[in-house]
Design an enzyme around this catalytic site. Structure first.
Site, PDB file in Angstrom:
ATOM      1  N   HIS A  69      41.105 -33.444-100.990  1.00 55.04           N
ATOM      2  CA  HIS A  69      41.603 -33.140-102.087  1.00 55.04           C
ATOM      3  C   HIS A  69      43.152 -32.165-102.037  1.00 55.04           C
ATOM      4  O   HIS A  69      42.889 -31.369-101.352  1.00 55.04           O
ATOM      5  CB  HIS A  69      40.812 -32.918-103.430  1.00 55.04           C
ATOM      6  N   ASP A  81      40.544 -24.959 -98.271  1.00 55.10           N
ATOM      7  CA  ASP A  81      39.939 -25.713 -99.402  1.00 55.10           C
ATOM      8  C   ASP A  81      41.190 -26.484-100.468  1.00 55.10           C
ATOM      9  O   ASP A  81      41.520 -25.481-101.308  1.00 55.10           O
ATOM     10  CB  ASP A  81      38.922 -24.965-100.222  1.00 55.10           C
ATOM     11  N   GLU A 115      41.139 -31.842-108.073  1.00 51.60           N
ATOM     12  CA  GLU A 115      39.263 -31.815-107.968  1.00 51.60           C
ATOM     13  C   GLU A 115      38.905 -30.673-108.357  1.00 51.60           C
ATOM     14  O   GLU A 115      37.898 -30.357-108.927  1.00 51.60           O
ATOM     15  CB  GLU A 115      39.329 -31.747-106.359  1.00 51.60           C
ATOM     16  N   GLU A 116      39.873 -29.538-108.289  1.00 57.52           N
ATOM     17  CA  GLU A 116      39.268 -27.998-108.797  1.00 57.52           C
ATOM     18  C   GLU A 116      38.836 -28.075-110.296  1.00 57.52           C
ATOM     19  O   GLU A 116      37.829 -27.207-110.601  1.00 57.52           O
ATOM     20  CB  GLU A 116      40.286 -26.963-108.138  1.00 57.52           C
ATOM     21  N   ASP A 143      35.532 -31.843 -97.569  1.00 57.57           N
ATOM     22  CA  ASP A 143      35.897 -30.714 -98.383  1.00 57.57           C
ATOM     23  C   ASP A 143      34.968 -29.334 -98.301  1.00 57.57           C
ATOM     24  O   ASP A 143      34.757 -28.701 -99.103  1.00 57.57           O
ATOM     25  CB  ASP A 143      35.777 -31.221 -99.940  1.00 57.57           C
ATOM     26  N   HIS A 214      38.333 -19.840-102.236  1.00 62.30           N
ATOM     27  CA  HIS A 214      39.152 -19.577-103.352  1.00 62.30           C
ATOM     28  C   HIS A 214      39.349 -18.113-103.564  1.00 62.30           C
ATOM     29  O   HIS A 214      39.438 -17.505-104.591  1.00 62.30           O
ATOM     30  CB  HIS A 214      37.894 -19.744-104.633  1.00 62.30           C
TER      31      HIS A 214
END
Length: 250
Positions: A69, A81, A115-116, A143, A214
């Site tokens: 993604h 990510d 995606e997030e 992912d 993140h």
């Protein structure tokens, strides 16, 4: 607003801060936290998946998807990510083309949007290809970072698992031959569930993943080029052999 519809703020803290708080608690100290949050919702804007494919030589309407993604958590660059996942998915097609390999079936790379915070890329793909989901032989997503590859997670039948185990044996030299239960990925799930498509996820050594996940620390210097190259090799081999096999996964 009714109580059931109320939205409550949520926050994640870094592993380092969590360890600090844990040590303070273990010492019997009173922990007071001041948390400042600047997150807010912006109006929707147009975005899109990025799609490319290497058309199959015999059964071009049958498709194997490899994917990652494009978007990332807002505080970081998203190198792990999921920038790395996008790279290894794209590399699978590039490597096949460079080596002059054209499998029986089409291999399609999809770089998912959103995606997030919404999965709109995954949902939009399912909606746009609903009539062709039955022609999807497998969908693969990376992912979980591009650390040292271990193999693939898999959701599907026992007979398909046996076939994948044979394919994965080709990856023993790089230590990526495991076929684990519980594959899939957030973006491919809308399609795999509705179309009953075998789903795979690239499985890696995730021991370092949540140190940067993140956060602002998710930058390209955290990626080991050799490990990412092995991830790309694993994705390429798995996608190519599934796409070129005389019999499709059942």
């Amino acid at each position: 607003m009714p109580p059931a519809c109320r939205r409550f703020p949520g926050a994640a803290i870094s592993s380092e801060d969590a360890d600090l708080i844990d040590r303070m608690v273990m010492r019997g100290e009173k922990v007071t936290i001041r948390l400042k949050m600047e997150a807010h919702a912006e109006p929707d804007v147009a975005s899109a998946n990025v799609v490319a494919e290497l058309r199959g030589r015999e059964r071009p309407d049958e498709v194997v998807v490899v994917s990652g993604h494009l978007d990332s958590w807002d505080v970081g660059a998203g190198a792990t990510d999921d920038g790395g996942g996008c790279v290894v998915a794209w590399e699978a097609l590039r490597i096949m083309k460079k080596l002059g390999l054209r499998p029986r079936r089409t291999v399609r790379v999809v770089l998912w949007t959103n995606e997030e915070n919404g999965l709109r890329g995954g949902n939009a793909y399912r909606d746009a290809h609903r009539a062709e989901l039955g022609n999807h032989v497998a969908m693969i997503e990376s992912d979980d970072g591009v650390f040292r590859p271990l193999g693939f997670g898999f959701n599907g039948s026992d007979s398909a698992r046996q076939m994948l185990a044979q394919i994965a044996s080709l990856l023993e030299p790089i230590g990526a031959s495991a076929i684990l239960r519980g594959g899939d990925g957030a973006d491919i799930t809308p399609s795999t569930r509705e179309g009953h498509i075998p789903g795979l996820s690239l499985e890696v050594d995730g021991s370092k993943y949540f140190s940067i996940h993140h956060t602002q620390a998710d930058t390209v210097d955290k990626i080991d080029p050799a490990e990412m190259a092995r991830c790309a090799a694993a994705m390429t081999v798995m996608a190519y052999v599934i796409a070129d096999a005389p019999m499709r996964l059942q």
